[in-house]
Design an enzyme around this catalytic site. Structure first.
Site, PDB file in Angstrom:
ATOM      1  N   GLU A 241       0.851  -1.187   0.000  1.00 53.29           N
ATOM      2  CA  GLU A 241       0.000   0.000   0.000  1.00 53.29           C
ATOM      3  C   GLU A 241       0.889   1.240   0.000  1.00 53.29           C
ATOM      4  O   GLU A 241       0.416   2.332  -0.279  1.00 53.29           O
ATOM      5  CB  GLU A 241      -0.897  -0.021   1.254  1.00 53.29           C
ATOM      6  CG  GLU A 241      -1.890   1.116   1.382  1.00 53.29           C
ATOM      7  CD  GLU A 241      -1.342   2.363   2.071  1.00 53.29           C
ATOM      8  OE1 GLU A 241      -2.057   3.355   2.109  1.00 53.29           O
ATOM      9  OE2 GLU A 241      -0.187   2.357   2.557  1.00 53.29           O
TER      10      GLU A 241
ATOM     11  N   CYS B  27      -4.529  -3.483   2.528  1.00 55.14           N
ATOM     12  CA  CYS B  27      -3.876  -4.612   3.228  1.00 55.14           C
ATOM     13  C   CYS B  27      -4.186  -5.952   2.572  1.00 55.14           C
ATOM     14  O   CYS B  27      -3.651  -6.981   2.986  1.00 55.14           O
ATOM     15  CB  CYS B  27      -4.320  -4.645   4.677  1.00 55.14           C
ATOM     16  SG  CYS B  27      -4.223  -3.050   5.459  1.00 55.14           S
TER      17      CYS B  27
ATOM     18  N   TYR C 196       0.105   6.956  10.019  1.00 54.38           N
ATOM     19  CA  TYR C 196      -1.047   7.849  10.233  1.00 54.38           C
ATOM     20  C   TYR C 196      -0.526   9.186  10.743  1.00 54.38           C
ATOM     21  O   TYR C 196       0.631   9.300  11.162  1.00 54.38           O
ATOM     22  CB  TYR C 196      -2.004   7.244  11.273  1.00 54.38           C
ATOM     23  CG  TYR C 196      -2.607   5.919  10.843  1.00 54.38           C
ATOM     24  CD1 TYR C 196      -3.761   5.867  10.085  1.00 54.38           C
ATOM     25  CD2 TYR C 196      -1.998   4.716  11.185  1.00 54.38           C
ATOM     26  CE1 TYR C 196      -4.319   4.659   9.689  1.00 54.38           C
ATOM     27  CE2 TYR C 196      -2.541   3.495  10.798  1.00 54.38           C
ATOM     28  CZ  TYR C 196      -3.699   3.469  10.050  1.00 54.38           C
ATOM     29  OH  TYR C 196      -4.238   2.279   9.653  1.00 54.38           O
TER      30      TYR C 196
ATOM     31  N   THR D  20      -1.362   2.607  15.975  1.00 52.21           N
ATOM     32  CA  THR D  20      -1.451   1.388  15.147  1.00 52.21           C
ATOM     33  C   THR D  20      -0.530   1.453  13.935  1.00 52.21           C
ATOM     34  O   THR D  20      -0.687   0.678  12.998  1.00 52.21           O
ATOM     35  CB  THR D  20      -2.905   1.107  14.688  1.00 52.21           C
ATOM     36  OG1 THR D  20      -3.297   2.098  13.733  1.00 52.21           O
ATOM     37  CG2 THR D  20      -3.875   1.116  15.848  1.00 52.21           C
TER      38      THR D  20
ATOM     39  N   SER E  42     -14.117   1.601   9.586  1.00 52.00           N
ATOM     40  CA  SER E  42     -13.155   0.587   9.131  1.00 52.00           C
ATOM     41  C   SER E  42     -13.351  -0.727   9.881  1.00 52.00           C
ATOM     42  O   SER E  42     -13.250  -1.803   9.298  1.00 52.00           O
ATOM     43  CB  SER E  42     -11.715   1.101   9.261  1.00 52.00           C
ATOM     44  OG  SER E  42     -11.284   1.129  10.600  1.00 52.00           O
TER      45      SER E  42
ATOM     46  N   HIS F 286      -6.096 -10.883   9.447  1.00 56.03           N
ATOM     47  CA  HIS F 286      -5.416  -9.607   9.252  1.00 56.03           C
ATOM     48  C   HIS F 286      -5.469  -8.859  10.587  1.00 56.03           C
ATOM     49  O   HIS F 286      -6.531  -8.767  11.198  1.00 56.03           O
ATOM     50  CB  HIS F 286      -6.107  -8.798   8.154  1.00 56.03           C
ATOM     51  CG  HIS F 286      -5.635  -7.381   8.108  1.00 56.03           C
ATOM     52  ND1 HIS F 286      -4.308  -7.060   7.928  1.00 56.03           N
ATOM     53  CD2 HIS F 286      -6.299  -6.198   8.260  1.00 56.03           C
ATOM     54  CE1 HIS F 286      -4.176  -5.745   7.954  1.00 56.03           C
ATOM     55  NE2 HIS F 286      -5.365  -5.202   8.161  1.00 56.03           N
TER      56      HIS F 286
HETATM   57  N1  CAA Z   1      -7.697   0.075  29.399  1.00 55.99           N
HETATM   58  C1  CAA Z   1      -8.054  -0.932  28.572  1.00 55.99           C
HETATM   59  N2  CAA Z   1      -8.729  -0.741  27.406  1.00 55.99           N
HETATM   60  C2  CAA Z   1      -9.039   0.519  27.077  1.00 55.99           C
HETATM   61  C3  CAA Z   1      -8.713   1.620  27.890  1.00 55.99           C
HETATM   62  C4  CAA Z   1      -8.003   1.365  29.113  1.00 55.99           C
HETATM   63  N3  CAA Z   1      -7.642   2.344  29.932  1.00 55.99           N
HETATM   64  N4  CAA Z   1      -9.175   2.730  27.302  1.00 55.99           N
HETATM   65  C5  CAA Z   1      -9.775   2.359  26.139  1.00 55.99           C
HETATM   66  N5  CAA Z   1      -9.696   1.013  26.018  1.00 55.99           N
HETATM   67  C6  CAA Z   1     -10.185   0.181  24.906  1.00 55.99           C
HETATM   68  C7  CAA Z   1     -11.542   0.592  24.385  1.00 55.99           C
HETATM   69  O1  CAA Z   1     -12.596   0.063  25.176  1.00 55.99           O
HETATM   70  C8  CAA Z   1     -11.483  -0.016  22.990  1.00 55.99           C
HETATM   71  O2  CAA Z   1     -11.689  -1.404  23.052  1.00 55.99           O
HETATM   72  P1  CAA Z   1     -12.994  -2.069  22.360  1.00 55.99           P
HETATM   73  O3  CAA Z   1     -12.981  -1.630  20.919  1.00 55.99           O
HETATM   74  O4  CAA Z   1     -12.763  -3.529  22.510  1.00 55.99           O
HETATM   75  O5  CAA Z   1     -14.151  -1.527  23.105  1.00 55.99           O
HETATM   76  C9  CAA Z   1     -10.018   0.151  22.589  1.00 55.99           C
HETATM   77  O6  CAA Z   1      -9.312   0.384  23.800  1.00 55.99           O
HETATM   78  C10 CAA Z   1      -9.774   1.319  21.667  1.00 55.99           C
HETATM   79  O7  CAA Z   1     -10.344   2.443  22.246  1.00 55.99           O
HETATM   80  P2  CAA Z   1     -11.118   3.523  21.348  1.00 55.99           P
HETATM   81  O8  CAA Z   1     -12.168   2.835  20.545  1.00 55.99           O
HETATM   82  O9  CAA Z   1     -11.511   4.679  22.197  1.00 55.99           O
HETATM   83  O10 CAA Z   1      -9.877   3.941  20.411  1.00 55.99           O
HETATM   84  P3  CAA Z   1      -9.724   5.104  19.411  1.00 55.99           P
HETATM   85  O11 CAA Z   1     -11.024   5.682  18.992  1.00 55.99           O
HETATM   86  O12 CAA Z   1      -8.730   6.029  19.987  1.00 55.99           O
HETATM   87  O13 CAA Z   1      -9.051   4.389  18.131  1.00 55.99           O
HETATM   88  C11 CAA Z   1      -9.038   2.893  16.272  1.00 55.99           C
HETATM   89  C12 CAA Z   1      -9.190   3.024  17.789  1.00 55.99           C
HETATM   90  C13 CAA Z   1     -10.291   3.471  15.601  1.00 55.99           C
HETATM   91  C14 CAA Z   1      -8.884   1.442  15.920  1.00 55.99           C
HETATM   92  C15 CAA Z   1      -7.801   3.702  15.819  1.00 55.99           C
HETATM   93  O14 CAA Z   1      -6.639   3.161  16.380  1.00 55.99           O
HETATM   94  C16 CAA Z   1      -7.638   3.742  14.294  1.00 55.99           C
HETATM   95  O15 CAA Z   1      -8.243   4.580  13.621  1.00 55.99           O
HETATM   96  N6  CAA Z   1      -6.775   2.845  13.735  1.00 55.99           N
HETATM   97  C17 CAA Z   1      -6.534   2.788  12.288  1.00 55.99           C
HETATM   98  C18 CAA Z   1      -7.666   2.106  11.539  1.00 55.99           C
HETATM   99  C19 CAA Z   1      -7.716   0.622  11.780  1.00 55.99           C
HETATM  100  O16 CAA Z   1      -6.748  -0.008  12.160  1.00 55.99           O
HETATM  101  N7  CAA Z   1      -8.888   0.029  11.528  1.00 55.99           N
HETATM  102  C20 CAA Z   1      -9.036  -1.418  11.653  1.00 55.99           C
HETATM  103  C21 CAA Z   1      -9.953  -2.008  10.608  1.00 55.99           C
HETATM  104  S1  CAA Z   1      -9.450  -1.485   8.960  1.00 55.99           S
HETATM  105  C22 CAA Z   1      -8.220  -2.596   8.521  1.00 55.99           C
HETATM  106  O17 CAA Z   1      -8.074  -3.614   9.117  1.00 55.99           O
HETATM  107  C23 CAA Z   1      -7.342  -2.207   7.407  1.00 55.99           C
HETATM  108  C24 CAA Z   1      -6.089  -1.657   7.959  1.00 55.99           C
HETATM  109  O18 CAA Z   1      -5.155  -2.380   8.219  1.00 55.99           O
HETATM  110  C25 CAA Z   1      -6.008  -0.226   8.234  1.00 55.99           C
END
Ligand code: CAA
Length: 384
Positions: A80, A112, A144, A153, A202, A234
């Site tokens: 990518e 991916c 990112y 990530t 996503s 993945h």
């Molecule tokens: N202790 C333990 N866990 C905690 C915590 C704490 N103190 N605080 C938060 N968490 C948990 C949350 O409960 C959540 O878990 P669940 O989803 O199981 O409920 C997890 O930590 C993440 O918290 P948030 O949802 O608040 O996280 P965020 O909004 O800051 O971001 C994300 C999460 C959206 C994945 C972000 O990292 C992101 O945008 N990543 C890039 C996109 C991505 O990877 N998408 C995945 C699918 S797409 C794909 O697979 C293709 C690719 O490779 C990109």
């Protein structure tokens, strides 16, 4: 019937590592959010003289050294984060590895999912002529914006695979479940070095593609859920694999106890997201784990945003453990040089225009390095 699959595989990563505990401290976030909530510990980060070409060539080198180039007539490079809009990154690798001219070399892209597209194309080529072997290289730098939710990530790494008839590691079975849909969940515009992502969309697009691909897999006579001994998914972050397994259990009504082993997270927790290589880093970690997997069937799910999903299966070959390189990946992960937050942020911000000559500093200890730009052309060299 000829069996075809992964005859050998090797993984390479980047020179640097960033500890997510440091990132959490700087961001004022509970470190457990990254360690437990995302299931990530660290991410690999490239030195200025590294990119997808240097990592891809480093991953492929031990394979070519072990098996030679005889019979390899195709190199498929999945990424990518390619380095040119026209020329395949595979051609730089082809040159660095000194592969013969009698080859086809091409780059494949679908976020991916590209690594799986390359693997399936390779299987098609080998099924047409079982004396041929195909070198598949999946290599990516996941990047990112600083201070965005995607930042923890990030990651970098490459997996190279030799695809051949009568494979020594994993036979890939013929049935695949497929699912494609136009979704704006994650993409990277041509003028951007970082991905644009709708995080929540996503994850839901990933899980929809999983159930839709599973239904297609079942409709095409794929193995039953109770005939699958292990799963590898993945892993944009390792917690996503746990979400995927939970969704599949609900969707199929199966308990799915013990099919997702800790071993499959081991490398991805340390590498971060490696996009096209991510599923294959998970498979490599599973094979390197303590479990005896001979004759076990592994369910595999590949997802590339945008979005394409493929669910397929592989059967681990007896004697696979004699093909592995024990300790190679843990050693490479341990050898990475930690980056402090300030250094990391400075490196992240570097952007070099393609119309100005460049000489990169010699930093990487990897076998190949990106030496810079001359007359807009990328220059690579062997380091030792
Ligand atoms: N202790 C333990 N866990 C905690 C915590 C704490 N103190 N605080 C938060 N968490 C948990 C949350 O409960 C959540 O878990 P669940 O989803 O199981 O409920 C997890 O930590 C993440 O918290 P948030 O949802 O608040 O996280 P965020 O909004 O800051 O971001 C994300 C999460 C959206 C994945 C972000 O990292 C992101 O945008 N990543 C890039 C996109 C991505 O990877 N998408 C995945 C699918 S797409 C794909 O697979 C293709 C690719 O490779 C990109």
């Amino acid at each position: 019937m000829t069996t075809i699959g992964i005859d050998d595989m090797a993984l390479a990563t980047a020179h640097h590592v960033v500890d997510l505990a440091d990132l959490a401290a700087a961001a004022g976030v509970d470190p457990a959010k990254y360690r437990v909530g995302l299931g990530q510990d660290r991410f690999a980060f490239p030195a200025p003289d590294e990119d997808v070409v240097t990592m891809g060539a480093a991953a492929a080198l031990p394979i070519v050294e072990r098996h030679g180039a005889a019979g390899i007539r195709t190199l498929l490079f999945a990424t990518e984060s390619g380095v040119d809009q026209s020329k395949s990154a595979g051609l730089f690798v082809h040159g660095l590895l000194g592969l013969p001219p009698q080859m086809r070399v091409v780059e494949l892209k679908q976020a991916c999912y590209g690594g799986t597209a390359a693997l399936q194309a390779a299987i098609g080529i080998v099924s047409r002529n079982p004396s041929e072997r195909v070198l598949v290289v999946a290599s990516d730098v996941a990047r990112y914006e600083l201070d965005s939710p995607g930042e923890p990530t990030q990651g970098a790494g490459a997996v190279a695979m030799l695809v051949a008839a009568d494979p020594r590691l994993v036979e890939i079975e013929p049935v695949s479940g497929l699912s494609s849909a136009h979704v704006d969940d994650f993409w990277r515009p041509n003028d951007s070095s970082t991905a644009v992502v709708d995080g929540a969309l996503s994850m839901s697009a990933y899980l929809s593609a999983l159930t839709s691909a599973w239904d297609d897999f079942a409709a095409h006579g794929g193995a039953g859920i109770d005939e699958i001994d292990r799963f590898a998914f993945h892993q944009p972050f390792t917690k996503m694999a746990r979400k995927a397994l939970r969704r599949l259990a609900t969707h199929t009504g199966a308990a799915l106890d013990d099919v997702l082993q800790e071993a499959t997270f081991a490398y991805n927790r340390e590498l971060g997201n490696t996009y096209a290589a991510s599923l294959y880093a998970g498979i490599a970690a599973l094979l390197d784990g303590d479990d005896d997997l001979a004759d076990r069937r592994i369910g595999l799910f590949s997802y590339g945003s945008g979005a394409v999903g493929e669910l397929f299966t592989g059967v681990v070959r007896p004697g696979y453990d004699r093909v592995l390189r024990p300790g190679a990946v843990p050693d490479a992960l341990a050898a990475r040089v930690p980056l402090g937050l300030a250094e990391y942020r400075a490196l992240h911000a570097v952007q070099h225009p393609s119309d100005v000559d460049l000489t990169t500093p010699s930093v990487t200890k990897a076998p190949f390095r990106f030496a810079g730009l001359r007359g807009r052309a990328r220059q690579y060299e062997r380091t030792a």
